[in-house]
Structure formats: structure tokens, C-alpha cells
Design a protein around this motif. Sequence first.
Motif, short mmCIF file in Angstrom:
data_model
loop_
_atom_site.label_atom_id
_atom_site.label_comp_id
_atom_site.label_asym_id
_atom_site.label_seq_id
_atom_site.Cartn_x
_atom_site.Cartn_y
_atom_site.Cartn_z
N GLN A 1 -22.93 39.32 5.15
CA GLN A 1 -23.22 37.87 5.78
C GLN A 1 -24.10 37.32 5.51
O GLN A 1 -24.06 35.90 5.38
CB GLN A 1 -23.07 38.49 7.40
N VAL A 2 -25.19 37.86 5.16
CA VAL A 2 -26.49 37.21 4.68
C VAL A 2 -26.33 36.56 3.29
O VAL A 2 -26.45 35.30 3.16
CB VAL A 2 -27.70 38.20 4.55
N ILE A 3 -25.48 37.17 2.67
CA ILE A 3 -25.38 36.80 1.18
C ILE A 3 -24.39 35.55 1.25
O ILE A 3 -24.31 34.49 0.72
CB ILE A 3 -24.51 37.98 0.19
N SER A 4 -23.32 35.68 2.11
CA SER A 4 -22.45 34.36 2.45
C SER A 4 -23.21 33.35 2.92
O SER A 4 -22.53 32.16 2.54
CB SER A 4 -21.25 35.15 3.56
N THR A 5 -24.01 33.57 3.78
CA THR A 5 -24.51 32.54 4.59
C THR A 5 -25.68 31.89 3.46
O THR A 5 -25.74 30.47 3.50
CB THR A 5 -25.58 32.97 5.61
N LEU A 6 -26.24 32.52 2.67
CA LEU A 6 -27.31 31.97 1.70
C LEU A 6 -26.46 31.45 0.62
O LEU A 6 -27.04 30.11 0.01
CB LEU A 6 -27.95 33.09 1.05
N LYS A 7 -25.46 31.67 0.29
CA LYS A 7 -24.66 30.99 -0.78
C LYS A 7 -24.02 29.74 -0.38
O LYS A 7 -23.77 28.93 -1.19
CB LYS A 7 -23.48 31.80 -1.29
N GLU A 8 -23.86 29.49 0.98
CA GLU A 8 -23.61 28.22 1.49
C GLU A 8 -24.58 27.23 1.47
O GLU A 8 -24.18 25.83 1.34
CB GLU A 8 -23.17 28.29 2.91
N GLN A 9 -25.72 27.55 1.16
CA GLN A 9 -26.73 26.50 1.32
C GLN A 9 -27.03 25.87 -0.22
O GLN A 9 -27.07 26.34 -1.07
CB GLN A 9 -28.20 27.29 1.65
N ALA A 10 -27.61 24.63 0.14
CA ALA A 10 -27.58 23.76 -1.10
C ALA A 10 -28.79 24.04 -1.78
O ALA A 10 -28.97 24.12 -3.05
CB ALA A 10 -27.51 22.27 -0.75
N ILE A 11 -29.92 24.24 -1.03
CA ILE A 11 -31.27 24.83 -1.58
C ILE A 11 -31.59 26.05 -1.28
O ILE A 11 -32.41 26.05 -0.05
CB ILE A 11 -32.30 23.59 -1.38
N ILE A 12 -31.42 26.96 -1.97
CA ILE A 12 -31.78 28.30 -1.47
C ILE A 12 -33.22 28.55 -1.42
O ILE A 12 -33.62 29.39 -0.34
CB ILE A 12 -31.29 29.42 -2.64
N SER A 13 -34.00 27.90 -2.05
CA SER A 13 -35.51 27.93 -1.83
C SER A 13 -36.06 27.61 -0.55
O SER A 13 -37.20 28.02 -0.29
CB SER A 13 -36.22 27.47 -3.24
N LEU A 14 -35.34 27.11 0.19
CA LEU A 14 -35.92 26.53 1.53
C LEU A 14 -35.46 27.71 2.60
O LEU A 14 -35.67 27.32 3.61
CB LEU A 14 -35.30 25.22 1.94
N PHE A 15 -34.96 28.89 2.15
CA PHE A 15 -34.83 29.80 3.39
C PHE A 15 -35.46 31.21 2.71
O PHE A 15 -35.86 31.31 1.59
CB PHE A 15 -33.31 29.97 3.03
N GLN A 16 -35.49 31.91 3.87
CA GLN A 16 -36.14 33.32 3.88
C GLN A 16 -35.20 34.18 4.76
O GLN A 16 -34.38 33.73 5.61
CB GLN A 16 -37.54 33.19 4.17
N VAL A 17 -35.36 35.51 4.57
CA VAL A 17 -34.56 36.47 5.21
C VAL A 17 -35.65 37.40 5.92
O VAL A 17 -36.35 38.12 5.30
CB VAL A 17 -33.67 37.12 4.44
N GLN A 18 -35.61 37.49 7.21
CA GLN A 18 -36.36 38.58 8.01
C GLN A 18 -35.20 39.93 8.21
O GLN A 18 -34.42 39.53 8.70
CB GLN A 18 -36.66 38.11 9.38
N VAL A 19 -35.99 40.95 7.82
CA VAL A 19 -35.20 42.17 8.23
C VAL A 19 -36.03 42.62 9.50
O VAL A 19 -37.12 43.09 9.44
CB VAL A 19 -35.43 43.04 7.11
N VAL A 20 -35.11 42.85 10.38
CA VAL A 20 -35.65 43.14 11.85
C VAL A 20 -35.11 44.74 12.10
O VAL A 20 -33.71 44.75 12.21
CB VAL A 20 -35.13 42.17 12.76
N ASP A 21 -35.89 45.63 12.52
CA ASP A 21 -35.48 46.84 13.16
C ASP A 21 -34.64 46.60 14.28
O ASP A 21 -35.13 46.24 15.57
CB ASP A 21 -36.73 47.91 13.02
N ARG A 22 -33.54 47.26 14.71
CA ARG A 22 -32.68 47.08 15.94
C ARG A 22 -33.24 47.75 17.14
O ARG A 22 -33.49 47.20 18.31
CB ARG A 22 -31.32 47.54 15.67
N ASP A 23 -34.14 49.05 16.76
CA ASP A 23 -34.60 49.69 17.92
C ASP A 23 -35.86 49.04 18.47
O ASP A 23 -36.06 49.04 19.43
CB ASP A 23 -34.63 51.21 17.44
N THR A 24 -36.58 48.78 17.47
CA THR A 24 -37.98 48.07 17.98
C THR A 24 -38.14 46.65 17.96
O THR A 24 -39.16 46.25 18.48
CB THR A 24 -39.33 48.68 16.95
N ASN A 25 -37.30 46.19 17.51
CA ASN A 25 -37.15 44.66 17.28
C ASN A 25 -38.17 43.93 16.55
O ASN A 25 -38.90 42.88 16.90
CB ASN A 25 -36.74 43.95 18.67
#
Length: 139
Positions: free
Chosen positions: A97-121
Motif C-alpha cells: 500500500q505504501v509503494i502504491s501510494t508513493l508511486k501516485e505522487q508527482a514529486i516523491i521527494s516531498l514525502f516521508q514514511v513513518q514506521v509505527v509499532d502497532r503495540d506501542t504506537n
Amino acid sequence: MPKKIGELTLYSVDDLHEILGISKMTLRTYLREGRLRGRKLGVSWYVTEEAIREYFDEPQAESGSTQNTKPSGGRRYIVQGINDLVSETEECDTIEQVISTLKEQAIISLFQVQVVDRDTNEITEIIKARDFLDQYAKA
């Protein structure tokens, strides 16, 4: 503002964002996954009133595949714009889903991905969008 062509009314992603209050990234994801029926003309998506009615009449349990609803390990991913030009945020359950969402963006360099632990948030990692794609996208 919706476009009228004869009796047909077409709504753009911007129109649906304003009317429904759903993020543009979420709407594009729904369109790509087929959860919301629409057509892409050039670079813009358009949705009919009928497609909107179908979406709201369809039970949510039947839409989407198990891959899209199954959490990836103990993590979730938040794709977000990193400056004032891009204020959109999208939460994803899988790397796909992340890859698909990022590939839709015109300028990738304007985005970042936060990896969040589900248990501790807690945010366990912040990755530039380009680095995320380099690491996880299979050419």
C-alpha cells in the motif's frame, strides 16, 4: 466544482475531498484499488454520482482483498508530506500500500514514511520516500 456533461455529473478528487472531507491520497487509493469506481482522464480521476452511490451502498466487509486489510507484522506505515506544499497524510497497513501510494505522487521527494509499532504506537523509523521505494519496491 463538479463538471456537468449533459445529464452526467463528474466529480474530481478535489471535489470529493471538499465534499466528503476525505484526504486526496485516500481517495486516489480507493480509485486505484477499485473500491471506488472512477475513470482516469489524462492525469485526473473522475467519479460519477452513480459510482458514489454504489460505494456507499456496498457493505465495507465485501470490498478490498485480505491483503489490503491484513496488517504487516506489528507495524503500520504513515505516508506524509514533509513541507507546507504537501499536507496530505495516508495511513497504510502493508508495504504494498505504501509503494502504491508513493508511486501516485508527482514529486516523491516531498514525502516521508513513518514506521509505527502497532503495540506501542511509537515511531520506530522515519524513511525518505525515495529511500523507502529503493529499499522495498521490486523493479
